[in-house]
Each structure stands twice: as structure tokens, then as C-alpha cells.
Design a protein around this motif. Structure first.
Motif, PDB file in Angstrom:
ATOM      1  N   LEU A   1      47.383  41.205  42.920  1.00 40.22           N
ATOM      2  CA  LEU A   1      46.105  41.129  42.217  1.00 40.22           C
ATOM      3  C   LEU A   1      44.969  41.056  43.229  1.00 40.22           C
ATOM      4  CD1 LEU A   1      48.180  40.415  40.008  1.00 40.22           C
ATOM      5  CD2 LEU A   1      46.524  38.798  39.081  1.00 40.22           C
TER       6      LEU A   1
ATOM      7  N   SER B   1      33.922  42.739  44.034  1.00 42.69           N
ATOM      8  CA  SER B   1      32.594  42.700  43.439  1.00 42.69           C
ATOM      9  C   SER B   1      31.587  43.181  44.475  1.00 42.69           C
ATOM     10  CB  SER B   1      32.247  41.277  42.981  1.00 42.69           C
ATOM     11  OG  SER B   1      30.970  41.249  42.364  1.00 42.69           O
TER      12      SER B   1
ATOM     13  N   TYR C   1      40.522  40.981  43.568  1.00 38.20           N
ATOM     14  CA  TYR C   1      39.264  40.741  42.859  1.00 38.20           C
ATOM     15  C   TYR C   1      38.130  41.219  43.747  1.00 38.20           C
ATOM     16  CZ  TYR C   1      42.522  37.779  40.353  1.00 38.20           C
ATOM     17  OH  TYR C   1      43.618  37.317  39.662  1.00 38.20           O
TER      18      TYR C   1
ATOM     19  N   THR D   1      29.617  33.441  36.376  1.00 39.11           N
ATOM     20  CA  THR D   1      30.240  33.803  35.108  1.00 39.11           C
ATOM     21  C   THR D   1      29.401  33.299  33.940  1.00 39.11           C
ATOM     22  OG1 THR D   1      31.551  31.774  34.851  1.00 39.11           O
ATOM     23  CG2 THR D   1      32.492  33.542  36.218  1.00 39.11           C
TER      24      THR D   1
ATOM     25  N   ALA E   1      35.067  36.779  45.179  1.00 38.84           N
ATOM     26  CA  ALA E   1      35.616  38.134  45.179  1.00 38.84           C
ATOM     27  C   ALA E   1      35.366  38.772  46.538  1.00 38.84           C
ATOM     28  CB  ALA E   1      34.974  38.967  44.071  1.00 38.84           C
TER      29      ALA E   1
ATOM     30  N   ALA F   1      44.596  38.949  33.911  1.00 42.58           N
ATOM     31  CA  ALA F   1      45.098  38.460  35.201  1.00 42.58           C
ATOM     32  C   ALA F   1      46.347  37.612  35.001  1.00 42.58           C
ATOM     33  CB  ALA F   1      44.014  37.665  35.928  1.00 42.58           C
TER      34      ALA F   1
ATOM     35  N   PHE G   1      40.521  43.967  39.895  1.00 44.69           N
ATOM     36  CA  PHE G   1      39.546  43.559  38.887  1.00 44.69           C
ATOM     37  C   PHE G   1      38.148  43.696  39.480  1.00 44.69           C
ATOM     38  CE2 PHE G   1      43.442  41.424  37.666  1.00 44.69           C
ATOM     39  CZ  PHE G   1      43.464  41.575  36.287  1.00 44.69           C
TER      40      PHE G   1
ATOM     41  N   LEU H   1      38.572  38.167  32.126  1.00 49.47           N
ATOM     42  CA  LEU H   1      39.268  38.276  33.408  1.00 49.47           C
ATOM     43  C   LEU H   1      40.609  37.558  33.387  1.00 49.47           C
ATOM     44  CD1 LEU H   1      39.554  38.749  36.490  1.00 49.47           C
ATOM     45  CD2 LEU H   1      38.095  36.717  36.812  1.00 49.47           C
TER      46      LEU H   1
ATOM     47  N   LEU I   1      34.521  42.745  39.245  1.00 53.27           N
ATOM     48  CA  LEU I   1      33.806  41.635  38.619  1.00 53.27           C
ATOM     49  C   LEU I   1      32.308  41.891  38.630  1.00 53.27           C
ATOM     50  CD1 LEU I   1      35.803  38.646  40.180  1.00 53.27           C
ATOM     51  CD2 LEU I   1      36.392  40.156  38.255  1.00 53.27           C
TER      52      LEU I   1
END
Length: 300
Positions: A36, A40, A38, A47, A55, A21, A6, A17, A8
């Protein structure tokens, strides 16, 4: 092991998200091999809802079998929002170029556009952003009023909760519709909605009940719908008599077990025929000995 990464972007929407997820996390809990990740450009990502998330600031190497998802962010407009460095956009493009799948939720489609992945493709985004997305990427075809659009290995979805529908679709493609139905049930999402195809699924149309016993029998039929299933064997799996099974199944779904199996077969056959299969080949693929029964069901 398949990694779902993901990406971000600051200001991301939590549900953009959390929805996908949760789907892949539930798939992992049910025995499917997912990890998974995360990532960035910064270690702590603010957020839109005020809760920061952590992340990995290092962009990982992804395999062609891995999936990259870009959740959306608060974006009354796309221009000037969702800023990313060119190296990150190049990383997104490189994953697709190497054979990987790239998906987006809501305004995340803008990242795919900046990475050059929307050119010549069909795509979608949140209804409030569709006009702007079409203006920004004139070589793309923005499809309106759908939940998600699949164009090769580029998958885009509409706003917020549609990311769940997108993720369940990807599960169904990779592991079959029964797996997607099981995950939807675990998440208490009783109606997995399709993208720009029919908004109704024979399997999930009859899943809006709360009978665990009937759900278990449906799980079995979902997995083996192309086989010859005897009512006695189904009743044995449920630990009840044939008469009790038929009564409980009909009360919960409105169909007999055989009627439910035939509905699954018919829907799958219609899909195959719509994609170029002959009626005879489609009939055999879904478990009919010849096309006569399929023709009768279609005529009804």
C-alpha cells in the motif's frame, strides 16, 4: 507484488480511504501480495474529520498491474474543490493509458473526470453529487442508485462506505469470491454487496451466522464448489460426524452442505449463461456431468 496507490486530496474523508485500505491490508495479512502506498501533492494532508495523514509528495511509477484509488473529499459541490495540479491529473491518466486500473470513491470520480477517464464511460458517485457529475462530464453516463460501476479499467463507487464494496469486488475479480468472503469475514462485514448486479450473493447470503466451524466448511465448499465433495470428507475436515455436520450446517445456514454447494453452482452457472455460455457448457463448468441437473435446479 501489486501496489495499491491511494491519491490523497486535501479534505479527504477518512472512511473513503480507510475502508479500501483495510480491505487490501487484510488481503496482505492473508497472504496476498499487496503493498500500500499513499501519495499526495503535499506531505501532510488535512482530512474532513480533522486528523491529518502523511503521504509521499513524489508521484511513484506504477506498473500496469497496480491499482490507483482516489478517495473522496468533503464536497458539497465538486466545482472548486479537490484541487490538483495538471501534472497529477496527467499521472492518473498515464497509469490508465499504460494498462492500469483506476478507481474512485465518492467525489474522487471528479478527479477521474478531470483526467479524461470518464468520457464515453459509465460511472457513479455519491447520490448528492450525481447531478453535478453528469453536468460536468456530459460524455459520461452517470448510473444512479448503485454501489459501484465497473467500465473496463475505470471503477467508480458511491459514497463513503461503498469503497469497501468496491475493494472487495476487486479482490473477488483478482483472487476469486472465496478470498473476498474471507476478507469480509475478517473485517466483520458479513454481507458484501454487489454493484449494479443483484444485491444478493448465494455465498454471502448464508454467511450471516457466527459458527466458526460452519464457516470453515463453507470456506472449503467455496473453494471447491465445482468438485465432487463427499459429506464424509467434509465432516472429517470439521472433525465431526456426518450427522452432526448436517445438523450444525442446516441450523446456521438453512441449507445442507450439498444444498449450499448446489446454490453456488447454480449462481455461477446463471452468470455464465447470462454472459453467453450455453446451458451445457455452463453445467460442465460448475461441476455437473451434464445439463439435466442444472435444468432441474433452474426450474425450481
Amino acid at each position: 507484488m501489486t501496489t495499491v496507490g491511494f491519491l490523497l486530496v486535501p479534505g479527504l474523508h477518512l472512511l473513503d480511504l480507510a475502508g479500501p485500505a483495510q480491505v487490501f491490508s487484510t488481503a496482505r495479512d492473508l497472504g496476498h501480495d499487496y503493498a500500500l502506498a499513499y501519495v499526495s501533492e503535499q506531505a501532510e494532508v488535512p482530512t474532513a474529520q480533522g486528523l491529518p495523514v502523511h503521504a509521499d509528495p513524489e508521484l511513484p511509477a506504477l506498473a500496469p498491474t497496480d491499482l490507483l484509488v482516489v478517495p473522496g473529499w468533503r464536497s458539497p459541490t465538486l466545482r472548486g474543490t479537490g484541487q490538483l495540479e495538471q501534472r497529477t491529473l496527467d499521472w492518473v491518466a498515464a497509469h490508465h493509458r499504460a494498462g492500469g486500473t483506476v478507481a474512485s470513491v465518492c467525489s474522487g470520480a471528479d478527479v477521474l473526470g478531470r483526467a479524461g477517464l470518464l468520457d464515453g464511460r459509465r460511472c457513479t458517485t455519491h447520490h448528492a453529487l450525481q447531478d453535478e457529475l453528469a453536468r460536468r462530464y456530459r460524455r459520461a453516463t452517470v448510473v444512479r442508485d448503485v454501489l459501484y460501476v465497473v467500465d473496463g479499467r475505470v471503477v467508480t463507487s458511491a459514497g463513503i462506505a461503498s469503497g469497501i464494496d468496491l475493494a472487495l469486488h476487486l479482490i473477488a475479480v483478482r483472487h476469486g469470491p472465496a478470498a473476498a468472503a474471507q476478507i469480509a469475514r475478517e473485517m466483520v462485514v458479513y454481507a458484501r454487496r454487489n454493484g449494479d448486479e443483484q444485491q444478493s450473493s448465494a455465498m454471502l447470503r448464508h454467511r450471516g451466522h457466527l459458527s466458526d466451524a460452519v464457516h470453515r466448511i463453507q470456506d472449503l465448499i467455496d473453494q471447491r464448489y465445482a468438485e465432487r465433495l463427499l459429506l464424509a470428507d467434509l465432516a472429517g475436515e470439521g472433525g465431526v460426524s456426518e450427522r452432526t455436520l448436517t445438523r450444525q450446517f442446516s441450523r446456521a445456514t438453512g441449507l445442507t452442505p450439498l444444498g449450499y454447494q448446489q446454490a453456488l453452482r447454480l449462481e455461477r452457472a446463471e452468470h455464465l449463461i447470462g454472459h453467453g455460455s450455453t446451458t451445457q457448457a455452463a453445467a460442465r463448468a460448475v461441476g455437473f456431468e451434464d445439463a439435466r441437473m442444472l435444468r432441474r435446479l433452474r426450474a425450481r
